[in-house]
Write a protein that holds these residues in place. Structure first.
Motif, PDB file in Angstrom:
ATOM      1  N   ILE A  66     -44.960  51.800 -19.714  1.00 53.89           N
ATOM      2  CA  ILE A  66     -46.317  51.242 -19.697  1.00 53.89           C
ATOM      3  C   ILE A  66     -47.074  51.732 -18.466  1.00 53.89           C
ATOM      4  N   GLY A  67     -46.437  51.697 -17.305  1.00 52.35           N
ATOM      5  CA  GLY A  67     -47.083  52.148 -16.075  1.00 52.35           C
ATOM      6  C   GLY A  67     -47.494  53.604 -16.130  1.00 52.35           C
ATOM      7  N   MET A  68     -46.609  54.469 -16.607  1.00 49.82           N
ATOM      8  CA  MET A  68     -46.931  55.889 -16.678  1.00 49.82           C
ATOM      9  C   MET A  68     -47.985  56.167 -17.746  1.00 49.82           C
ATOM     10  N   THR A  69     -48.024  55.367 -18.792  1.00 50.02           N
ATOM     11  CA  THR A  69     -49.065  55.525 -19.813  1.00 50.02           C
ATOM     12  C   THR A  69     -50.437  55.199 -19.232  1.00 50.02           C
ATOM     13  N   ILE A  70     -50.516  54.148 -18.441  1.00 52.71           N
ATOM     14  CA  ILE A  70     -51.781  53.778 -17.809  1.00 52.71           C
ATOM     15  C   ILE A  70     -52.236  54.871 -16.845  1.00 52.71           C
ATOM     16  N   ILE A  71     -51.334  55.323 -16.003  1.00 52.36           N
ATOM     17  CA  ILE A  71     -51.670  56.343 -15.009  1.00 52.36           C
ATOM     18  C   ILE A  71     -52.051  57.655 -15.691  1.00 52.36           C
ATOM     19  N   GLY A  72     -51.278  58.049 -16.699  1.00 53.79           N
ATOM     20  CA  GLY A  72     -51.573  59.281 -17.425  1.00 53.79           C
ATOM     21  C   GLY A  72     -52.894  59.219 -18.163  1.00 53.79           C
ATOM     22  N   SER A  73     -53.213  58.067 -18.719  1.00 56.56           N
ATOM     23  CA  SER A  73     -54.490  57.903 -19.418  1.00 56.56           C
ATOM     24  C   SER A  73     -55.661  58.059 -18.459  1.00 56.56           C
ATOM     25  N   TRP A  74     -55.523  57.530 -17.266  1.00 54.74           N
ATOM     26  CA  TRP A  74     -56.564  57.659 -16.250  1.00 54.74           C
ATOM     27  C   TRP A  74     -56.785  59.129 -15.886  1.00 54.74           C
ATOM     28  N   ALA A  75     -55.691  59.872 -15.707  1.00 52.56           N
ATOM     29  CA  ALA A  75     -55.804  61.295 -15.362  1.00 52.56           C
ATOM     30  C   ALA A  75     -56.443  62.088 -16.501  1.00 52.56           C
ATOM     31  N   ILE A  76     -56.061  61.807 -17.735  1.00 54.25           N
ATOM     32  CA  ILE A  76     -56.647  62.507 -18.891  1.00 54.25           C
ATOM     33  C   ILE A  76     -58.136  62.188 -19.004  1.00 54.25           C
ATOM     34  N   ALA A  77     -58.511  60.939 -18.765  1.00 54.16           N
ATOM     35  CA  ALA A  77     -59.927  60.564 -18.816  1.00 54.16           C
ATOM     36  C   ALA A  77     -60.721  61.323 -17.760  1.00 54.16           C
ATOM     37  N   GLU A  78     -60.143  61.501 -16.587  1.00 59.36           N
ATOM     38  CA  GLU A  78     -60.843  62.255 -15.550  1.00 59.36           C
ATOM     39  C   GLU A  78     -60.980  63.722 -15.917  1.00 59.36           C
ATOM     40  N   ILE A  79     -59.995  64.291 -16.576  1.00 61.91           N
ATOM     41  CA  ILE A  79     -60.105  65.677 -17.032  1.00 61.91           C
ATOM     42  C   ILE A  79     -61.294  65.815 -17.969  1.00 61.91           C
ATOM     43  N   LEU A 118     -50.445  67.953 -14.184  1.00 65.88           N
ATOM     44  CA  LEU A 118     -49.120  67.986 -13.563  1.00 65.88           C
ATOM     45  C   LEU A 118     -48.888  66.849 -12.575  1.00 65.88           C
ATOM     46  N   PHE A 119     -49.922  66.502 -11.809  1.00 60.41           N
ATOM     47  CA  PHE A 119     -49.772  65.519 -10.744  1.00 60.41           C
ATOM     48  C   PHE A 119     -50.809  64.406 -10.835  1.00 60.41           C
ATOM     49  N   GLY A 120     -51.208  64.045 -12.048  1.00 57.31           N
ATOM     50  CA  GLY A 120     -52.269  63.065 -12.246  1.00 57.31           C
ATOM     51  C   GLY A 120     -52.005  61.725 -11.599  1.00 57.31           C
ATOM     52  N   GLY A 121     -50.784  61.276 -11.632  1.00 57.78           N
ATOM     53  CA  GLY A 121     -50.449  59.982 -11.051  1.00 57.78           C
ATOM     54  C   GLY A 121     -50.555  59.951  -9.547  1.00 57.78           C
ATOM     55  N   LEU A 122     -50.445  61.098  -8.921  1.00 58.80           N
ATOM     56  CA  LEU A 122     -50.542  61.153  -7.466  1.00 58.80           C
ATOM     57  C   LEU A 122     -51.970  61.329  -6.979  1.00 58.80           C
ATOM     58  N   GLY A 123     -52.876  61.669  -7.882  1.00 54.87           N
ATOM     59  CA  GLY A 123     -54.277  61.812  -7.505  1.00 54.87           C
ATOM     60  C   GLY A 123     -54.608  63.096  -6.779  1.00 54.87           C
ATOM     61  N   ILE A 124     -53.724  64.074  -6.820  1.00 48.20           N
ATOM     62  CA  ILE A 124     -53.960  65.333  -6.110  1.00 48.20           C
ATOM     63  C   ILE A 124     -55.226  66.010  -6.605  1.00 48.20           C
ATOM     64  N   HIS A 125     -55.508  65.912  -7.890  1.00 45.96           N
ATOM     65  CA  HIS A 125     -56.720  66.523  -8.435  1.00 45.96           C
ATOM     66  C   HIS A 125     -57.969  65.877  -7.850  1.00 45.96           C
ATOM     67  N   SER A 126     -57.925  64.587  -7.569  1.00 47.23           N
ATOM     68  CA  SER A 126     -59.076  63.910  -6.968  1.00 47.23           C
ATOM     69  C   SER A 126     -59.296  64.369  -5.532  1.00 47.23           C
ATOM     70  N   TYR A 133     -58.414  72.159 -11.227  1.00 39.97           N
ATOM     71  CA  TYR A 133     -58.554  70.704 -11.265  1.00 39.97           C
ATOM     72  C   TYR A 133     -57.817  70.123 -12.467  1.00 39.97           C
ATOM     73  N   GLN A 134     -58.022  70.717 -13.638  1.00 36.49           N
ATOM     74  CA  GLN A 134     -57.380  70.223 -14.851  1.00 36.49           C
ATOM     75  C   GLN A 134     -55.862  70.392 -14.779  1.00 36.49           C
ATOM     76  N   LEU A 135     -55.414  71.499 -14.244  1.00 36.79           N
ATOM     77  CA  LEU A 135     -53.979  71.731 -14.120  1.00 36.79           C
ATOM     78  C   LEU A 135     -53.345  70.724 -13.169  1.00 36.79           C
ATOM     79  N   LEU A 136     -53.993  70.486 -12.046  1.00 33.31           N
ATOM     80  CA  LEU A 136     -53.479  69.489 -11.106  1.00 33.31           C
ATOM     81  C   LEU A 136     -53.448  68.097 -11.729  1.00 33.31           C
ATOM     82  N   ALA A 137     -54.473  67.765 -12.512  1.00 34.53           N
ATOM     83  CA  ALA A 137     -54.515  66.457 -13.162  1.00 34.53           C
ATOM     84  C   ALA A 137     -53.391  66.311 -14.179  1.00 34.53           C
TER      85      ALA A 137
END
Length: 71
Positions: free
Chosen positions: A44-57, A9-17, A3-7
């Motif tokens: 800015i967009g990738m920072t927002i998306i990446g922050s969301w994935a890191i928070a989920e991790i 590498l592919f956090g913006g795509l939501g594959i981990h979810s 789950y963490q690895l998917l988040a």
């Protein structure tokens, strides 16, 4: 661990979810990624998306069925 690895590498795509069974959250990830890429400067967009994935991790400890994530 997967789950963490998917988040990471592919956090913006939501594959981990999707992997954890959070289908709606995965769809929100995809839609928000598309909107951020189209409407915001890329950094800015990738920072927002990446922050969301890191928070989920950090905060997601169980899958959609309530089973603990194994590391």
């Amino acid at each position: 661990m997967l789950y963490q690895l998917l988040a990471l590498l592919f956090g913006g795509l939501g594959i981990h979810s999707f992997y954890a069974g959070y289908i709606n959250t995965g769809v929100y990830h995809i839609l928000s990624s598309i909107l951020c890429i189209l409407l915001l400067p890329p950094v800015i967009g990738m920072t927002i998306i990446g922050s969301w994935a890191i928070a989920e991790i950090i905060f997601i400890k169980v899958d959609a069925n309530g089973n603990p994530m194994t590391y």
